[in-house]
Design an enzyme around this catalytic site. Structure first.
Site, PDB file in Angstrom:
ATOM      1  N   HIS A 105      39.976  48.016  42.451  1.00  0.00           N
ATOM      2  CA  HIS A 105      40.397  46.641  42.382  1.00  0.00           C
ATOM      3  C   HIS A 105      41.670  46.509  43.387  1.00  0.00           C
ATOM      4  O   HIS A 105      41.906  45.010  43.759  1.00  0.00           O
ATOM      5  CB  HIS A 105      40.325  46.052  41.039  1.00  0.00           C
ATOM      6  CG  HIS A 105      41.569  46.813  40.104  1.00  0.00           C
ATOM      7  ND1 HIS A 105      41.467  47.820  39.312  1.00  0.00           N
ATOM      8  CD2 HIS A 105      42.763  46.295  40.147  1.00  0.00           C
ATOM      9  CE1 HIS A 105      42.497  48.085  38.669  1.00  0.00           C
ATOM     10  NE2 HIS A 105      43.483  47.126  39.158  1.00  0.00           N
ATOM     11  N   ASP A 136      36.873  53.439  39.575  1.00  0.00           N
ATOM     12  CA  ASP A 136      37.513  52.636  40.162  1.00  0.00           C
ATOM     13  C   ASP A 136      38.695  53.133  41.159  1.00  0.00           C
ATOM     14  O   ASP A 136      39.613  53.104  40.706  1.00  0.00           O
ATOM     15  CB  ASP A 136      38.321  51.710  39.077  1.00  0.00           C
ATOM     16  CG  ASP A 136      39.014  50.269  39.494  1.00  0.00           C
ATOM     17  OD1 ASP A 136      39.185  50.389  40.679  1.00  0.00           O
ATOM     18  OD2 ASP A 136      39.084  49.612  38.394  1.00  0.00           O
ATOM     19  N   SER A 184      48.095  49.851  37.871  1.00  0.00           N
ATOM     20  CA  SER A 184      46.744  49.974  38.528  1.00  0.00           C
ATOM     21  C   SER A 184      46.835  50.920  39.675  1.00  0.00           C
ATOM     22  O   SER A 184      47.804  50.502  40.504  1.00  0.00           O
ATOM     23  CB  SER A 184      46.238  48.564  38.999  1.00  0.00           C
ATOM     24  OG  SER A 184      45.891  47.726  37.575  1.00  0.00           O
TER      25      SER A 184
END
Length: 733
Positions: free
Chosen positions: A85, A223, A654
């Protein structure tokens, strides 16, 4: 009374041993002070191995990826690992309906096949230094009363310190405030501007579970994405060029095949964006009763439109994939945050703490600290309507209908056309705007945008304070009998900014006549009304009140440290490099709900729904699972996918590496559980868990799924030999 309040405060600030052992986002320069705690928890390294300015250390493998994520160096050829992402925009930019790399994945066979990404950067921290004395010693008590003047002086002093620090180097530097300006740190950085896409799994693997699973546990998605940093021949940052070569890093993270067991030491190193650990009850009350509910309502409405449109066609799916992701992520986070704050009684606990704090301040004759809370109470009464108007403006203009912010880009060529003509800049300015407009309309659907506008408008009008509403909205009642949908239909039907052909025609012959038409364009009038209302009516007072809150918070936080020096304090996250430590563990977030700490590929297949937008699975992955063809990445016959740990994280973490006690990569952080989303304000060690994709699953996807063995060959993949007589524990499900 005082004894009872002191007892309450003691419970709030000095918890039972181990209760908050994992809370905190520690500045790397302060790791020496907690080195003993780190090693007692399981760290096998020294603080100097993690952060050093004299030799290569783990900090030299940690990257600020773009402007808001973390990545890490995993090869001696500048290969970096981050989240799918985080690389989403770059992957989307390289995708078309005919060559859908977002859907199908992408793996560069060699360096020549790696894809450039204009504007994408990778930044390393060279060093950090506490310069608080150099700043604070110059701020007089009188100047401290004027927040704007204080900030201007601090910025001026900070710039001088930063310029001095990088003189004669290719580095950049900035001085950042911490703890509301109670301390300041110099941060020296090195930024690389040639960052290329190397690999990404198909979205059915990288984003498996979609919005349904976002912020949730158990989780089953890989991810991750891979990029490479390129440098000039001297290994220094250089503009993107064919002459550039893969960057040679100062440190590379080894990747562990040993896996994780519950209770294992874990730490995370990255760039967390923003926490609000110290905010007052008045701020929490605004978040819980006004801001979160209002923003959730706005995004629920827009997502209802966008999600339906994306299901309708592949073209719309690609056009809105990045936009939808940006809207939905915070939306679901706020829903979880609101629930978590209510469950933890955060507002009540803040109020109890403030009562005890004030009593302690008065007892110790520290009236200034008690007065800070009184001032915060007064300021928030005035601040709330302006904060409401600001939040609504952001949601409407930056996350709502695109026509408003797109049109705003043309304001100078319309309102300042005569000045541009005199300067000979009009044609080039118009040309640049029309070129950008082609890219804009390629990812734009006018009908979707119109429906978003209609969905958000009534929510906006319901919540915006009447005295702070854009004047243009009066037209809805005066000209359209209160029919907002009719007003929106007319805006799109008559505006040149919703139609590429009309737009190009309108700017084909710039002149006074065309300017008059454009000034009366309904989208232009609406856009200017929203922007000027915010800039003239909302922002100045909002900024003034925010300055007052900042000043009061600085005194309030200083009071915490002075009144209760036995408490350990760490500064709120502010996108600077931080380390958090804890352990691999599951949780019991609610009554009768128990989460184990890991998931496997079996769970992916249990969720598999053929043809579903969120839960479809590529046939190749199905075949590998059926054959149990996991290679060296399996653990006792199962393929690990994700795990949770009790690390204190937030947005910006992240892509951060999750490391074991030897500094080896065991996972890649990508999310928090839904029960953890309130941790920006209140961290609950019994509930708060970050979610990581297991490093072994990353390697499995690259190697066994994609066959990108050229990338595996670059990495330092390690496995500890078991001690003689050691029995390997099985995975329990």
């Amino acid at each position: 009374m005082l004894n009872r309040l002191t007892a309450v405060l003691f419970v709030l600030l000095v918890p039972t041993s181990g209760l908050r052992a994992h809370e905190g986002m520690w500045l790397p320069t302060l790791l020496k002070s907690i080195e003993g705690d780190l090693q007692s928890a399981g760290l096998k390294l020294s603080a100097d191995d993690i952060y050093s300015i004299n030799h290569g250390s783990i900090k030299d493998a940690i990257v600020l990826f773009g402007g808001g994520c973390t990545a890490e160096v995993i090869s001696r050829q500048g290969l970096i690992l981050t989240n799918h992402h985080c690389g989403f925009s770059a992957i989307t930019d390289h995708s078309t309906v005919e060559n859908d790399r977002l859907k199908n994945g992408f793996w560069a066979a060699d360096h020549a096949a790696e894809l450039r990404n204009p504007g994408l950067t990778a930044t390393f921290i060279v060093r950090m230094e506490d310069v608080s004395d150099r700043i604070l010693s110059q701020i007089t008590p009188e100047m401290a009363m004027n927040e704007a003047a204080r900030r201007d002086l601090a910025n001026k002093l900070g710039k001088a310190i930063a310029d001095e620090a990088v003189e004669g180097t290719g580095y950049k530097a900035v001085v950042r405030p911490f703890n509301y300006g109670n301390s300041y740190y110099l941060i020296v950085t090195e930024t690389f501007k040639d960052v290329r896409l190397v690999g990404a799994p198909p979205s059915a693997i990288g984003k498996f579970g979609g919005d349904t699973d976002n912020w949730m546990w158990p989780r089953h998605n890989a991810d991750f994405s891979l990029f490479r940093i390129y440098a000039g021949p001297d290994n220094a940052p250089a503009d993107p060029s064919d002459a550039n070569v893969p960057f040679t890093p100062r440190h590379v993270l080894p990747i562990s095949l040993d896996g994780v067991q519950e209770g294992d030491y874990a730490m995370i190193f990255g760039f967390p964006g923003n926490t609000q650990r110290y905010i007052s009850s008045y701020a929490v009350e605004y978040v819980m009763n006004t801001s979160d509910p209002m923003r959730i309502a706005m995004r629920t409405a827009s997502l209802g439109v966008i999600d339906a449109a994306m299901l309708g066609s592949d073209r719309t799916r690609l056009q809105y994939a990045d936009k939808q992701s940006g809207i939905s992520n915070a939306w679901k986070k706020w829903i979880g945050e609101l629930r978590g704050l209510k469950e933890l009684n955060t507002l009540e606990r803040k109020r109890e703490y403030e009562t005890a704090y004030s009593a302690r301040a008065m007892q110790l004759d520290s009236v200034r600290y008690a007065a800070a809370l009184t001032e915060l109470a007064r300021l928030y009464v005035e601040y709330t309507p302006y904060a409401t108007a600001r939040d609504l403006f952001v949601e409407m203009v930056y996350y709502g209908p695109e026509v408003l912010r797109f049109t705003d880009g043309f304001k100078d060529v319309i309102e300042k056309q005569q000045e541009l003509v005199k300067e000979g800049k009009l044609q080039s300015a118009v040309g640049d705007l029309l070129t950008n407009a082609k890219a804009y309309f390629a990812n734009y659907d006018v009908e979707v945008d119109k429906r978003v506008f209609k969905a958000l408008l009534p929510i906006y009008r319901k919540h915006v304070p009447a005295q702070l509403a854009p004047a243009i909205l009066k037209e809805i009642d005066s000209k359209y009998k209160g029919d907002g949908d009719a007003w929106v239909d007319a805006l799109y039907a008559r505006s040149v900014f919703a139609d590429p052909a009309k737009l190009e025609k309108a700017f084909s012959k710039p002149g006074s006549k065309s300017v008059r038409k454009l000034l009366n364009d309904p989208a232009f009038k609406a856009s200017r009304s929203f922007f000027t209302n915010f800039l003239d009516q909302v922002r100045p007072t909002h900024a003034q009140l925010s300055d007052g809150i900042e000043s009061a918070m600085r005194t309030y936080v200083e009071g915490m440290m002075v009144l209760y020096p036995e408490k350990t304090y760490w500064p709120d996250a502010n996108s600077t490099l931080r380390l958090s430590y804890g352990k691999v563990e599951g949780s019991i977030p609610r009554d009768a709900v128990t989460y184990t700490y890991f998931t496997t590929l079996d769970g992916v297949m249990e969720k598999y729904i053929p043809g579903d937008a969120e839960f479809d699975v590529p046939q190749r992955l199905i075949d590998l699972h059926k054959a149990k063809d996991y290679g060296r990445y399996a653990m006792n016959g199962s393929m690990p996918v994700c795990f949770t740990s009790s690390l204190h994280t937030t947005g910006g973490n992240s892509g951060s590496p999750v490391l074991n006690g030897r500094g080896e990569l065991i996972g890649l952080n990508f999310d928090r559980t839904w029960e953890s989303t309130m941790s920006d304000i209140q961290f609950d060690p019994s509930k708060c868990r970050n979610i990581c994709v297991d490093a072994r699953y990353v390697l499995f996807i690259i190697d066994k799924y994609a066959g990108a063995t050229n990338l595996i060959a670059e990495m330092d993949v390690v496995k500890q030999e078991p001690l003689p007589g050691m029995i390997q524990l099985p995975i329990h499900r």
